[in-house]
Design a protein around this motif. Structure first.
Motif, short mmCIF file in Angstrom:
data_model
loop_
_atom_site.label_atom_id
_atom_site.label_comp_id
_atom_site.label_asym_id
_atom_site.label_seq_id
_atom_site.Cartn_x
_atom_site.Cartn_y
_atom_site.Cartn_z
N GLY A 8 0.80 -1.09 -0.12
CA GLY A 8 0.21 -0.20 0.13
C GLY A 8 0.86 1.31 -0.18
O GLY A 8 0.64 2.25 -0.54
N ALA A 9 1.83 1.13 0.82
CA ALA A 9 2.88 2.54 0.77
C ALA A 9 3.36 2.49 -0.43
O ALA A 9 3.81 3.74 -0.89
N ARG A 10 3.73 1.63 -1.18
CA ARG A 10 4.59 1.45 -2.28
C ARG A 10 3.46 1.95 -3.56
O ARG A 10 4.06 3.00 -4.53
N VAL A 11 2.36 1.70 -3.27
CA VAL A 11 1.31 2.06 -4.58
C VAL A 11 1.30 3.52 -4.26
O VAL A 11 1.24 4.31 -5.22
N ASN A 12 0.95 4.01 -3.02
CA ASN A 12 0.80 5.46 -2.78
C ASN A 12 1.84 6.40 -3.39
O ASN A 12 1.82 7.16 -4.02
N SER A 13 2.98 5.77 -2.94
CA SER A 13 4.41 6.53 -3.41
C SER A 13 4.33 6.50 -5.03
O SER A 13 4.92 7.79 -5.56
N ASP A 14 4.22 5.44 -5.53
CA ASP A 14 4.42 5.48 -7.13
C ASP A 14 3.19 6.41 -7.68
O ASP A 14 3.59 6.99 -8.74
N VAL A 15 2.06 6.27 -7.15
CA VAL A 15 1.14 7.13 -7.73
C VAL A 15 1.32 8.76 -7.35
O VAL A 15 1.22 9.53 -8.41
N GLN A 16 1.91 8.84 -6.42
CA GLN A 16 2.25 10.45 -6.02
C GLN A 16 3.26 10.84 -7.00
O GLN A 16 3.33 11.89 -7.55
N ARG A 17 4.27 10.00 -7.28
CA ARG A 17 5.38 10.34 -7.95
C ARG A 17 5.03 10.35 -9.66
O ARG A 17 5.34 11.52 -10.10
N VAL A 18 4.27 9.68 -10.10
CA VAL A 18 3.61 9.77 -11.42
C VAL A 18 2.86 11.01 -11.57
O VAL A 18 2.90 11.77 -12.64
N SER A 72 -10.60 19.10 -13.83
CA SER A 72 -11.25 18.92 -15.15
C SER A 72 -10.05 18.09 -16.08
O SER A 72 -10.53 17.44 -16.92
N ALA A 73 -8.82 18.02 -15.49
CA ALA A 73 -7.92 17.14 -16.37
C ALA A 73 -7.74 15.83 -15.59
O ALA A 73 -6.73 15.09 -16.00
N SER A 74 -8.41 15.53 -14.67
CA SER A 74 -8.40 13.87 -14.08
C SER A 74 -8.43 13.12 -14.73
O SER A 74 -7.74 12.03 -14.70
N GLY A 75 -9.17 13.13 -16.04
CA GLY A 75 -9.34 12.09 -16.72
C GLY A 75 -8.16 11.72 -17.68
O GLY A 75 -7.52 10.49 -17.88
N PHE A 76 -7.37 12.72 -18.12
CA PHE A 76 -6.10 12.87 -18.68
C PHE A 76 -4.96 12.00 -17.88
O PHE A 76 -4.34 11.23 -18.11
N ILE A 77 -5.13 12.75 -16.43
CA ILE A 77 -4.24 12.27 -15.58
C ILE A 77 -4.23 10.73 -15.38
O ILE A 77 -3.31 10.03 -15.30
N ARG A 78 -5.55 10.21 -15.16
CA ARG A 78 -5.94 9.06 -14.99
C ARG A 78 -5.28 7.99 -16.08
O ARG A 78 -4.85 6.92 -16.12
N LYS A 79 -5.63 8.40 -17.44
CA LYS A 79 -4.91 7.68 -18.79
C LYS A 79 -3.52 7.46 -18.57
O LYS A 79 -2.98 6.57 -18.70
N ARG A 80 -2.78 8.77 -18.09
CA ARG A 80 -1.40 8.70 -18.22
C ARG A 80 -0.93 7.70 -17.09
O ARG A 80 0.28 7.20 -17.11
N LEU A 81 -1.48 8.03 -15.93
CA LEU A 81 -1.27 7.12 -14.82
C LEU A 81 -1.39 5.56 -15.32
O LEU A 81 -0.58 4.67 -14.83
#
Length: 139
Positions: A8-18, A72-81
């Protein structure tokens, strides 16, 4: 991801970094300030939702406009994530404004003010006298 799991900590960290990288280098929305910091990301255990806490250096209007631009850009950010991380599910992202950095700066200034009042009582002679107490061992 809540709890003390290492995954969980690793996923949170990776998501934050990206997400930080995406905001800094890939978004071109003029509403988003150049001083946006991703403070923390909380991904749920089922990887379906993510609360992303951001801090914006500047006025409250800058923070609100940056928040609107990011939502408003959350869809784009989700796609790139999804392209950057190999997760079973790509979480939907909800951005929230975090004022902890501003609060920390304000508290630091208040501490400096209080400490500045106490150090005015000490003179330069007191400080110089403290340095003369060293022992000369070269003789």
């Amino acid at each position: 991801m809540r709890g003390s799991s290492h995954r969980g900590a690793r996923v949170n960290s990776d998501v934050q970094r990206v997400i930080s990288h995406i905001i800094e280098f890939e978004l071109k929305d003029p509403r988003i300030s150049s001083f946006v910091s991703v403070v923390k990301c909380d991904v749920t255990n089922d990887l379906k939702e993510c609360k992303c806490y951001i801090s914006v250096l500047g006025s409250n209007d800058d923070g609100e406009s940056s928040l609107k631009g990011l939502n408003s850009a959350s869809g784009f950010i989700r796609k790139r994530l999804a392209e950057s991380l190999n997760l079973r599910y790509t979480p939907t992202i909800e951005f929230k404004l975090d004022k902890s950095i501003e609060y920390g700066i304000m508290m630091s200034q208040k501490i400096d003010e209080v400490m500045g009042n106490n150090t005015d009582d000490a003179t330069d002679e007191d400080i110089e006298d403290d340095t003369d107490d060293t022992v000369d061992t070269e003789e």
